[in-house]
Scaffold this active site. Structure first.
Site: not given
Length: 180
Positions: A22, A41, A142
């Site tokens: 992302g 991540k 989001d």
């Protein structure tokens, strides 16, 4: 738990299996022990440097406060000099995006209307918890199919708190001075 960057490299097997990417970084499949699989991540250096680590600290602080069946669980993090990473529970069915958008006329991954309704209700419960169930309400900003992850039984979990905003209890209006 706080991990060193060496720990992150070891648990992700030197970043071998990439499971997502992302704007903030890449996500790799990892393993804490023989039976605990995680998603690691790793934040991009450029993104993290640009925000002085604010997005990273925001996500750690925010997700660390949250405990709900429909919100992804933070297992740990790494803040080793300029290297930053988040360690989450691993959700084997990826994101909702994979099941919502069809590339052709027939979407062979469609889960059926009953399961989609269950997923929508789970997302709503997670959002309701973030807004009203936490000690300090959290606005996500989001919510989209890419940020809804699915567990083994296709139960939804809200993820990616990079744009989240903490607000005070009882406050019904929130100032949005930054473009999101």
């Amino acid at each position: 738990s706080r991990y060193s960057y060496a720990d992150i490299k070891k648990m992700s097997n030197q970043f071998k299996v990439k499971i997502g990417e992302g704007g903030y970084g890449s996500v790799f499949k990892g393993q804490l022990s023989n039976d605990v699989v995680v998603a690691v991540k790793v934040l991009n250096d450029k993104v993290d440097a640009k925000g002085n680590g604010e997005d990273f600290i925001n996500e750690v602080r925010t997700i660390g406060l949250v405990h709900h069946v429909n919100v992804v669980r933070l297992v740990g993090y790494c803040a080793d000099r300029n290297r930053r990473a988040l360690v989450y529970e691993y959700l084997p069915n990826n994101s909702l995006e994979k099941y919502v958008y069809s590339r052709g006329k027939q979407n062979k991954r469609f889960l059926g209307w009953e399961k989609m309704q269950d997923i929508a209700l789970g997302i709503a419960k997670g959002i309701e918890y973030l807004h009203q169930g936490c000690a300090q309400p959290i606005l996500h900003f989001d919510i989209k199919p890419q940020n809804i992850l699915l567990d083994r039984n296709f139960n939804p979990k809200i993820s990616d708190f990079g744009l989240a905003k903490l607000c005070t209890k009882g406050k019904s209006m929130v100032s949005m001075t930054m473009a999101r």
